[in-house]
Structure formats: C-alpha cells, structure tokens
Enzyme design. Structure first.
Site, PDB file in Angstrom:
ATOM      1  N   ASP A  76      26.953 -14.121 -11.517  1.00 19.93           N
ATOM      2  CA  ASP A  76      25.736 -14.561 -12.197  1.00 19.93           C
ATOM      3  C   ASP A  76      25.196 -13.537 -13.187  1.00 19.93           C
ATOM      4  O   ASP A  76      24.252 -13.796 -13.910  1.00 19.93           O
ATOM      5  CB  ASP A  76      24.644 -14.861 -11.173  1.00 19.93           C
ATOM      6  CG  ASP A  76      24.158 -13.603 -10.472  1.00 19.93           C
ATOM      7  OD1 ASP A  76      24.848 -12.574 -10.545  1.00 19.93           O
ATOM      8  OD2 ASP A  76      23.088 -13.650  -9.861  1.00 19.93           O
ATOM      9  N   TYR A 115      25.824  -2.626 -15.348  1.00 25.65           N
ATOM     10  CA  TYR A 115      26.528  -1.944 -14.260  1.00 25.65           C
ATOM     11  C   TYR A 115      27.345  -0.743 -14.756  1.00 25.65           C
ATOM     12  O   TYR A 115      27.757   0.104 -13.962  1.00 25.65           O
ATOM     13  CB  TYR A 115      27.474  -2.903 -13.534  1.00 25.65           C
ATOM     14  CG  TYR A 115      26.821  -3.703 -12.427  1.00 25.65           C
ATOM     15  CD1 TYR A 115      26.716  -3.202 -11.141  1.00 25.65           C
ATOM     16  CD2 TYR A 115      26.307  -4.963 -12.668  1.00 25.65           C
ATOM     17  CE1 TYR A 115      26.131  -3.932 -10.117  1.00 25.65           C
ATOM     18  CE2 TYR A 115      25.718  -5.710 -11.657  1.00 25.65           C
ATOM     19  CZ  TYR A 115      25.635  -5.183 -10.378  1.00 25.65           C
ATOM     20  OH  TYR A 115      25.050  -5.913  -9.374  1.00 25.65           O
TER      21      TYR A 115
HETATM   22  P1  NAD Z   1      23.819 -11.991   3.298  1.00 25.27           P
HETATM   23  O1  NAD Z   1      24.370 -10.962   4.197  1.00 25.27           O
HETATM   24  O2  NAD Z   1      22.359 -12.260   3.298  1.00 25.27           O
HETATM   25  O3  NAD Z   1      24.533 -13.387   3.583  1.00 25.27           O
HETATM   26  C1  NAD Z   1      25.893 -13.523   3.637  1.00 25.27           C
HETATM   27  C2  NAD Z   1      26.267 -14.454   4.800  1.00 25.27           C
HETATM   28  O4  NAD Z   1      27.697 -14.533   4.861  1.00 25.27           O
HETATM   29  C3  NAD Z   1      25.804 -13.980   6.166  1.00 25.27           C
HETATM   30  O5  NAD Z   1      25.000 -14.952   6.774  1.00 25.27           O
HETATM   31  C4  NAD Z   1      27.111 -13.773   6.935  1.00 25.27           C
HETATM   32  O6  NAD Z   1      27.024 -14.081   8.305  1.00 25.27           O
HETATM   33  C5  NAD Z   1      28.049 -14.703   6.212  1.00 25.27           C
HETATM   34  N1  NAD Z   1      29.469 -14.426   6.414  1.00 25.27           N
HETATM   35  C6  NAD Z   1      30.075 -13.236   6.520  1.00 25.27           C
HETATM   36  N2  NAD Z   1      31.389 -13.394   6.705  1.00 25.27           N
HETATM   37  C7  NAD Z   1      31.634 -14.726   6.728  1.00 25.27           C
HETATM   38  C8  NAD Z   1      32.799 -15.512   6.883  1.00 25.27           C
HETATM   39  N3  NAD Z   1      34.007 -14.951   7.062  1.00 25.27           N
HETATM   40  N4  NAD Z   1      32.680 -16.868   6.846  1.00 25.27           N
HETATM   41  C9  NAD Z   1      31.465 -17.445   6.682  1.00 25.27           C
HETATM   42  N5  NAD Z   1      30.331 -16.735   6.522  1.00 25.27           N
HETATM   43  C10 NAD Z   1      30.407 -15.390   6.550  1.00 25.27           C
HETATM   44  O7  NAD Z   1      24.271 -11.590   1.836  1.00 25.27           O
HETATM   45  P2  NAD Z   1      23.570 -11.851   0.438  1.00 25.27           P
HETATM   46  O8  NAD Z   1      22.858 -10.616   0.050  1.00 25.27           O
HETATM   47  O9  NAD Z   1      22.825 -13.105   0.479  1.00 25.27           O
HETATM   48  O10 NAD Z   1      24.808 -12.002  -0.500  1.00 25.27           O
HETATM   49  C11 NAD Z   1      25.839 -12.936  -0.273  1.00 25.27           C
HETATM   50  C12 NAD Z   1      27.025 -12.673  -1.154  1.00 25.27           C
HETATM   51  O11 NAD Z   1      26.777 -13.110  -2.485  1.00 25.27           O
HETATM   52  C13 NAD Z   1      27.395 -11.202  -1.291  1.00 25.27           C
HETATM   53  O12 NAD Z   1      28.793 -11.108  -1.385  1.00 25.27           O
HETATM   54  C14 NAD Z   1      26.755 -10.804  -2.580  1.00 25.27           C
HETATM   55  O13 NAD Z   1      27.343  -9.661  -3.108  1.00 25.27           O
HETATM   56  C15 NAD Z   1      27.037 -12.037  -3.373  1.00 25.27           C
HETATM   57  N6  NAD Z   1      26.253 -12.238  -4.578  1.00 25.27           N
HETATM   58  C16 NAD Z   1      26.944 -12.524  -5.676  1.00 25.27           C
HETATM   59  C17 NAD Z   1      26.311 -12.787  -6.837  1.00 25.27           C
HETATM   60  C18 NAD Z   1      27.141 -13.064  -8.031  1.00 25.27           C
HETATM   61  O14 NAD Z   1      26.738 -13.724  -8.917  1.00 25.27           O
HETATM   62  N7  NAD Z   1      28.371 -12.584  -8.109  1.00 25.27           N
HETATM   63  C19 NAD Z   1      24.925 -12.780  -6.896  1.00 25.27           C
HETATM   64  C20 NAD Z   1      24.221 -12.494  -5.746  1.00 25.27           C
HETATM   65  C21 NAD Z   1      24.906 -12.247  -4.563  1.00 25.27           C
HETATM   66  C1  G6P Z   2      23.642  -9.375  -9.548  1.00 23.20           C
HETATM   67  C2  G6P Z   2      25.134  -9.309  -9.477  1.00 23.20           C
HETATM   68  C3  G6P Z   2      25.596  -9.622  -8.101  1.00 23.20           C
HETATM   69  C4  G6P Z   2      24.957  -8.710  -7.104  1.00 23.20           C
HETATM   70  C5  G6P Z   2      23.474  -8.798  -7.211  1.00 23.20           C
HETATM   71  C6  G6P Z   2      22.842  -7.738  -6.350  1.00 23.20           C
HETATM   72  O1  G6P Z   2      23.212 -10.677  -9.379  1.00 23.20           O
HETATM   73  O2  G6P Z   2      25.783 -10.156 -10.365  1.00 23.20           O
HETATM   74  O3  G6P Z   2      26.982  -9.505  -8.076  1.00 23.20           O
HETATM   75  O4  G6P Z   2      25.339  -9.050  -5.796  1.00 23.20           O
HETATM   76  O5  G6P Z   2      23.071  -8.572  -8.527  1.00 23.20           O
HETATM   77  O6  G6P Z   2      21.500  -7.951  -6.316  1.00 23.20           O
HETATM   78  P1  G6P Z   2      20.626  -7.329  -5.167  1.00 23.20           P
HETATM   79  O7  G6P Z   2      19.288  -7.856  -5.472  1.00 23.20           O
HETATM   80  O8  G6P Z   2      21.207  -7.845  -3.877  1.00 23.20           O
HETATM   81  O9  G6P Z   2      20.762  -5.861  -5.287  1.00 23.20           O
HETATM   82 MN    MN Z   3      27.963 -10.147  -9.847  1.00 22.04          MN
END
Ligand code: NAD
Ligand code: G6P
Ligand code: MN
Length: 443
Positions: free
Chosen positions: A171, A266
């Site tokens: 995102d 980043y």
């Molecule tokens: P979080 O820890 O709050 O939630 C993640 C959930 O995944 C937890 O409830 C956990 O139990 C579950 N989980 C772990 N292993 C699993 C498996 N094998 N199968 C099913 N569920 C499983 O984390 P968060 O801070 O909400 O972030 C979630 C993910 O999204 C992270 O990887 C974060 O880096 C990613 N993220 C990506 C973007 C992006 O755009 N690339 C943006 C924001 C967050």
């Molecule tokens: C951005 C990135 C994600 C990352 C997040 C972390 O959205 O694209 O990959 O996980 O920031 O944000 P946070 O608020 O969890 O530090």
């Molecule tokens: Mn990202």
C-alpha cells in the site's frame, strides 16, 4: 448485473481487518460481495475483532454471509479472493525484529535490514501454507498478498509456488500518491499518471503527470528538497507526531542524494542507517507505538461495538490506504485494465536488471492477471543499490529453502544496513535464538 464474490481475509485477527471490512462494505457497487470470511490460526486474537466485523457487515448488508474460522477448509472453500495480511509471530516478534539489531548499532525496522530478514524467515512458511490451502480448496481463487516483508515473500512465492495465482502488493505507493496529489494540488491520486520502478519499499518515481500531461516531478522535487514529504504539518502538535512523521520529514535528505527522482521514504534506512540508529529509542520502537496505539484503539473499538451490539459512534474508520485491495480485486474480477504498482518478476521490464528479480513496477491488471510495463534502462546509482538488495533477498529465500546458516550470514553481511561480517554473525546468532520457534533449523 455483476457476479457477487466471496472473499476470505487471512490474518483475520489483524489490526487492519476492521478497516478493510469497512472499505469492502463501502465499495459494494464496484465489488459486490456475497460472502466475507475471516481466517486466522489464533482464535483468541481473531475473536478480538470477529464479532464487531459481523455487526458491521450485518448493518450494511444482512444478505452477506459471514464466517470467522480457524479451520482452513471452511475458510478457503468457495472463495474468489484471499486478502492475505498475516504476521507470523505477531507484534511481540516485530518488537524483537526492531530491538535486536539496535543492540548492535544496526537499523531495527519491520521490513528493512536485519529485522526484515528475520521477519522474512518467519513469513515464508506462513504464506506458503496459506497458498496451499487456497489451491486445495479453491483453485480458481486469487491471493492478493500484502503480508510483509513483501519483497522477500514475493521472491519466495516465485521460487516455491511459481504458478500460483498470487499477486504481491504493497500500500506504500498508494499512501505516497495520496501525499503527492496533496502536495501538487490534484484532487485525486487517480488523476495522476505515474512511473515508478524499484523493489518493494525501495524505489523511485520517475514521472508524475496530471491529466493535461504536465510533468509535475520537478515542482515536487523542489518541494521535497525543502519540506521533505510533508505538506503544512510542520507546526503539528508534537504528541500527534509518530515515527512516520519523522520519516516523511527526513525524505528531503533522500532527495539531496538523488535529486532527479522522488524516493520511496523507506530508502532512509539504507542511505542513512547511522542517522536512523542515533535517532531511535532502543527501548521504545515502532512496534511499541503500534501496540500502545493502533492495536489498543482497534481492539477497544471492537469491544465497544460487541458490547453495544451496534457500531453507532464508533471510532473505526475506512482504511483509505487499503483501497488498492478493492482496485486490484475489481480489476481481476471485472477486467478494468487498471494501471497499478505490483511486485512482479522483472523479465526484461527493467532492461538492465536481472530477469529473475522481483521488482515493483506499474502493471496493467485485468481478468487474466497482470502485464508489466517496460521501464527501460535505469541509472547506475539505483541499479547498484537494487542489485545489492535483490541479492540479500534472494539469499534469504535460499537460506530458508536450503536451511543454510551460511547463506543467511551472507544475506546479513551483504545488507547495506550491516557494517561487517562480524556484526552480521553476532546478529544472526541472536536473531536465530529469538526466532527458534519460527525459523526452519539452520545448518
Ligand atoms: P497483526 O499481528 O495485528 O495481525 C496479523 C494476524 O496474522 C494475527 O492475528 C496472526 O495471528 C495472524 N497469522 C499469523 N500467522 C498466520 C498464519 N500462518 N495463518 C493465518 N493467520 C496467521 O499484524 P498487522 O500489524 O495487522 O499486520 C498484518 C500484516 O500486514 C503484516 O505482515 C504487515 O507487515 C502487513 N502490512 C502490509 C501492508 C502493505 O501494504 N504491504 C500494510 C500494512 C500492513
Ligand atoms: C506501510 C507499508 C507496510 C507496513 C506499514 C507499517 O503501510 O507499506 O508494508 O507494514 O507501513 O506501518 P506501521 O504503522 O505498522 O508501522
Ligand atoms: Mn508495504
């Protein structure tokens, strides 16, 4: 009438789940849904949001079926899209990813440097497990995967599940494009035609045009030289400033090094690791901010909805950064041919870069998937940085597959954020101990 679709959110217990549900519910005209499911492997955690999500859905459209489950078969049967955002090890392990490197004077970050490498070693297995469930129970389903660290996870899917219907996406470009539109005074990011290339959390905008075709990049660069990636928030009260504010402000130093493009923010972790370490509190990192902030707020808002039985007055908001998920699913389901930044195998798109590198570039997305746009040749500075970083990511995935201590040591040694092989080895031993429940055993 459009076909109604069924989606499962993997990582249902994520702090992002309620805002994604709200975003899906706000876009039912574009992406009609008949079923929404939550899937997590931690029932207690998923239960913190599951009931509130059910109430939100029932309020909007009681005909949408809803299930929250920890059973993979129930989760993945009859689904068209899996939205995957898992975090293996959850936020307590993120805290260690950030704090362990800081002990050695290295960047402590969720997706960059040693912390990102450690997280990658945890994520690969979890993401592959979910892909396998999806293929077993709904072979036609697409996984829109934004589980981090996206670059390493994308390389792992390329190596281990090359033919799977997985699209790795982040995102960050959407967030940045909202900011860019704001700075250049364009009302919607969708009115900008952008060019961007790089790796995930590691790239550069090379063109930003408005609807008249006017190139806005030079004006934006001038703005960033002075203010970084902020626009009028300089005077904001200090208590509202989190580490993202610092990152956006700091972007001016990235433009100073490379003043012809707009950098992904980043890059500060790779170009100024010394500064970042000096300005990080080793006892209170971003994971602590998230645990004390977003996690506490989201879980208490959900508890409130559950207690009241309705969502009136809730502080939960639609996740506008998450709109890329609807854009992407809509493009695949209804062939919109929208242009989006996704993480794909290079295969010549960046001409002077390896074919087998996973790069983040604009693609046209339609019912058969994505078609990358040609980016041409890139300059030496960016190419050098990207080659080093791609090698790190490939070595991590090789280390995971081969259970190789040596390769993971090499990956850490090669990271721009680690000063020497000596420090890399100390880091590796410490991270390996902390992650023994999650990493494959290394020999
Ligand atoms: P979080 O820890 O709050 O939630 C993640 C959930 O995944 C937890 O409830 C956990 O139990 C579950 N989980 C772990 N292993 C699993 C498996 N094998 N199968 C099913 N569920 C499983 O984390 P968060 O801070 O909400 O972030 C979630 C993910 O999204 C992270 O990887 C974060 O880096 C990613 N993220 C990506 C973007 C992006 O755009 N690339 C943006 C924001 C967050
Ligand atoms: C951005 C990135 C994600 C990352 C997040 C972390 O959205 O694209 O990959 O996980 O920031 O944000 P946070 O608020 O969890 O530090
Ligand atoms: Mn990202």
């Amino acid at each position: 009438m459009k076909n109604k679709l069924s989606v499962v959110i993997a990582g249902g217990g994520s702090t992002y789940t309620p805002e994604i549900i709200l975003m899906l519910l706000d876009n039912l005209d574009r992406l009609p849904l008949r079923k929404i499911k939550l899937y997590d492997n931690d029932e207690a955690r998923q239960n913190k949001v599951a009931k509130a999500c059910e109430i939100l859905i029932k309020e909007k459209d009681p005909t949408i079926e809803y299930v929250a489950t920890t059973d993979p078969e129930e989760a993945y049967t009859d689904v068209d899209f899996c939205l995957a955002h898992i975090r293996v090890g959850q936020l307590p392990m993120r805290e260690l990813d950030e704090k362990i490197p800081l002990k050695y004077g290295c960047v402590g970050q969720e997706t960059c440097g040693p912390g990102g490498i450690a997280y990658g070693m945890r994520s690969i297995g979890g993401v592959i497990e979910n892909i396998d469930y999806m293929e077993k129970y709904s072979p036609h389903c697409w996984m829109l995967n934004y589980s981090n660290p996206a670059s390493i996870v994308a390389e792992a899917t390329r190596r281990l599940r090359p033919n799977s219907r997985v699209i790795n996406i982040c995102d960050m470009p959407i967030g940045m494009e909202h900011g860019i539109a704001d700075i250049v005074g364009v009302s919607s990011r969708k009115d900008l035609d952008i060019r961007y290339y790089g790796l995930n959390h590691f790239g550069w905008y090379t063109s930003i045009k408005d609807q008249t075709g006017k190139e806005l990049l030079p004006a934006l660069i001038e703005h960033m030289k002075q203010y970084g990636f902020i626009n009028g928030e300089e005077g904001m009260a200090t208590e509202n400033k989190d580490s993202w504010f610092e990152t956006n402000l700091f972007a001016k130093h990235l433009v100073a090094v490379e003043p012809t493009t707009i950098p992904n923010t980043y890059l500060k972790y790779y170009l100024y690791p010394d500064y970042v370490v000096e300005h990080t509190d080793p006892n209170y990192t971003r994971a602590n901010e998230v645990i004390d902030g977003r996690e506490t707020e989201v879980f208490s808002a959900c508890a409130e909805i559950e207690k009241n039985g309705h969502s009136k007055g809730t502080s939960l908001e639609i996740g506008i950064h998450a709109e890329f998920i609807v854009d992407l699913a809509t493009a695949l389901a209804f062939n919109t041919q929208e242009r989006m930044l996704i993480i794909v195998e290079n295969k010549g798109a960046i001409k002077n870069f390896p074919d087998d590198a996973m790069v983040e570039i604009p693609c046209i997305v339609g019912k058969d998937g994505y078609e990358p746009l040609a980016m041409g040749e890139i300059p030496t500075f960016q190419k050098g940085l990207m080659e080093q970083q791609v090698a790190v990511e490939k070595l991590v995935v090789e280390a995971w597959i081969e259970q190789s201590y040596q390769k993971l040591w090499q990956a850490l040694t090669l990271s721009q954020t680690v000063p020497s092989a000596t420090v890399a080895k100390q880091l590796l031993d410490d991270l390996m101990e902390a992650n023994k429940q999650y990493w494959p055993e290394l020999y």
